[in-house]
Design a protein around this motif. Sequence first.
Motif, short mmCIF file in Angstrom:
data_model
loop_
_atom_site.label_atom_id
_atom_site.label_comp_id
_atom_site.label_asym_id
_atom_site.label_seq_id
_atom_site.Cartn_x
_atom_site.Cartn_y
_atom_site.Cartn_z
N ARG A 170 -3.25 -10.66 -7.46
CA ARG A 170 -2.17 -10.51 -6.49
C ARG A 170 -2.50 -9.46 -5.43
O ARG A 170 -2.03 -9.56 -4.30
N THR A 171 -3.33 -8.49 -5.76
CA THR A 171 -3.65 -7.41 -4.81
C THR A 171 -5.07 -7.56 -4.26
O THR A 171 -5.26 -7.99 -3.13
N LEU A 172 -6.04 -7.26 -5.12
CA LEU A 172 -7.42 -7.32 -4.66
C LEU A 172 -7.84 -8.74 -4.29
O LEU A 172 -8.55 -8.95 -3.30
N GLY A 173 -7.39 -9.72 -5.08
CA GLY A 173 -7.74 -11.11 -4.78
C GLY A 173 -7.24 -11.53 -3.41
O GLY A 173 -7.99 -12.14 -2.62
N ARG A 174 -6.01 -11.20 -3.10
CA ARG A 174 -5.48 -11.57 -1.79
C ARG A 174 -6.19 -10.81 -0.67
O ARG A 174 -6.46 -11.37 0.40
N ALA A 175 -6.52 -9.54 -0.94
CA ALA A 175 -7.21 -8.75 0.09
C ALA A 175 -8.59 -9.31 0.40
O ALA A 175 -9.02 -9.32 1.56
N LEU A 176 -9.31 -9.80 -0.62
CA LEU A 176 -10.68 -10.27 -0.41
C LEU A 176 -10.76 -11.74 -0.02
O LEU A 176 -11.61 -12.12 0.78
N PHE A 177 -9.90 -12.57 -0.60
CA PHE A 177 -9.94 -14.00 -0.29
C PHE A 177 -9.06 -14.37 0.90
O PHE A 177 -9.21 -15.44 1.47
N GLY A 178 -8.14 -13.48 1.27
CA GLY A 178 -7.25 -13.77 2.38
C GLY A 178 -6.16 -14.75 2.00
O GLY A 178 -5.98 -15.11 0.83
#
Length: 805
Positions: free
Chosen positions: A666-674
């Motif tokens: 929810r945090t890092l995944g969204r930040a890196l994958f957009g």
Amino acid sequence: MKVPAAAARLRAGVSSAFHRAVALGGRRLVVWGALAACLALVLDFVPLFDLLGYDFSFAMGLLAALASVDIGCGVAARARARAGPGGDPPEVFRLAARAAALALSILIVPLLLSLANALRVRNCNIGGGLAFFALLPAASASYGAGAGVVAGSLLVRRARLVAFALPVLSILWTLWRLYSDPPVFALDPFGGYFPGPIYDEALRAPAVLVTYRGVNLVWIAAALALVRALGLPLGARPGRARGWAARAALAAALVGAAGALFHARGALGFHVRHADLLKILDGERHSNRITLRYATSTGTKPAELALAMEDLEFRYDQLRDTLGVEPRGPITIYDFPNAETKKAVVGAAGTLYAKPWTREIFVQAWTFPSNRLRHEMAHVFAGEFGDPFFGIALTVTWKGPLPVPRLASGLVEGIAEAADYTDADGGSTTHQEAAAIIADGRAPPLAEVIGAGFSTLSGPRAYTLAGSFCRFLLDTRGAERLRAVYRSAGDFAGVYGQPLSALESEWRRFLALQPMSAEQRARAREQFRRPAIFKKVCAREQAARVQEARGLMAGAPARAARLLESACADDPREPTLQVELAQALAAAGETGRAHRLLGGVARDGDATAPVRARAAGLAAALYFHAGDYDNARVALREVLAAATDEGERRNAAAKLRALEDEPARRTLGRALFGDDVLANLDAVLAFDLMIEFARLHPQERLGPYLVGRQLATRDPLLALPYLRNACEPDAPPARADATAPGSEALGQDFVRECLRMTALAAFKLGDLQRSQAAASALRRSAADEAERLRADDFLARIAWRRSKS
């Protein structure tokens, strides 16, 4: 009996056509028509010129300019002869129209030959080729025909000589402008359009060329109207015919318009001079050795400008020590805000360039520390021992009355690459990359690299081989003799006492001893795989399609996909086009097709490891956005297995961590994958998500690493505590609530990047002790020679600053 009869009929037909052509435009029309057809036939077998596009049209345009002025002059002379000494002067506009029609007629056969050649050589954009043909040879022929009519109408004697002089002088003036003015592109009413560096491959007919051809019509109409108003050839007795006032008024209006347009040529982008450039790059910083011009509209901070000037001064001293000379005057650097502005103003987009003879360098979006600026500065330094006119490796010898120039283009670029050797770009040194090119069988004989044929070779290969060889000469035989061989344009036997072949053998033996990992070889295989522009399929159109598709990807992905489908159809064996198309299809919602394309790339035995890694990375993004986290993990592990770049490994490892639990996704995944397959996400939101990840996982050093990375280029003071917490084992946590037993250490790829950022951030803040400690630690942990060279280069920067304080 049938064969002789047919031959007789053919001879009769040819004879009849010849006499009709002579009756229409004189023998000169037939001669020029035959020359145009022969030139087109030759060009049909020359790579890059063998399809209907810019290059074929440019070459035909040069011939059309000479032919058309001659045809136009002949039309005017015959009309004057028919009118007789006491007759009314010919109507020049009608003569110009007739001359233009005749001049255009000689281009029909070349056009048909080029179109027919598409049966033999793939042409990816016939429409674009026709546009260039209309804007270059056809427009030059029309303009030249009018100019020829002007010469033939004004002059009784030497009209033909003057007619030929018009395009010759115009093109010579254009060449002088290329020499003395900032741009590397040029527009000329006779010569057409020169777009700039060959390495900017993407090329379609630009709007400025269309506008320029419209202005050419005004210019030639003004000249014709002036002749019409005069109503007589020069040297004849003047008289005033009926309607003279109206003709004079029209001529005055057109001449005024032509003069106004010529005066505005800088603002219109036709002829950009230094004064025009300084209006765009309106800011200045200078020292006694460096002048930096920049656009104040970019809002560059004073501290950043000070760092830029320091970077330039440091590189200046390095080059002086390396090459043993320095320029006789200050160097001017023009820093454009982006590649698009630079392309519009001076004609080069992604290509940086220098003019050694004016001591000027043209770059774009330059950030500290620049990794290519020293290469361009080296060209200026080399100008001190190059030829007296251009400052390059050029000599002229005489064979009887004929000058014979010798240009060593490979030395021009090689010495700049050699001077920039210590700031290696990537994970391999120039020597290691050259060794990989040779090992893959992609290295031509060094004589082809060093000489004027340099530009016909693959740019990445030619630059690397020339740079490695020149660095080898510099390290083994010194700067003085390298300067001498440069000045002689490649007289190796005279300077070194050995022929080039002997030096090449010694250099190749040296390269055979260079240590090379499998990863470095795989990276080099992709980096140097593509051929020169002359051997690519529709090189200019394919590059233009990819460039246009990337611009459309976010807003109109379906259109981008159609462009890339065309590109793939024209070059089906190029895997990078397949990956580009897969991304466009995914952005357009066609994920099934995208997965099939990426799977094909993964199974392609000819695809290199970097291409497979890129395809797997895109597949991972598709799986992530579909909520298929298991397959996303599989794809990211494929990225790690194929990656040849430290940055790719870091990115894949961070994304794998993001998949491990729901808060991380929810945090890092969204930040890196957009938020989509293009990784689109607001930068502020991405930063907030990284901070949240660090808060949720206080025991992990990845969180402060990512936060520090985001801050490093924005505010070094804020970044350093996070970077220290991330990569220094004994450092206290950056946050009071971030303590936890068993803190998870970063992998070595992350640690090295953390040390790089720490060294740079501390340097910007003036904390040289901390910067040196980080750079020294980076050198000790370096995984390859290229990393050690970069660390040594940064340590030299620190020592240089200390010496100036």
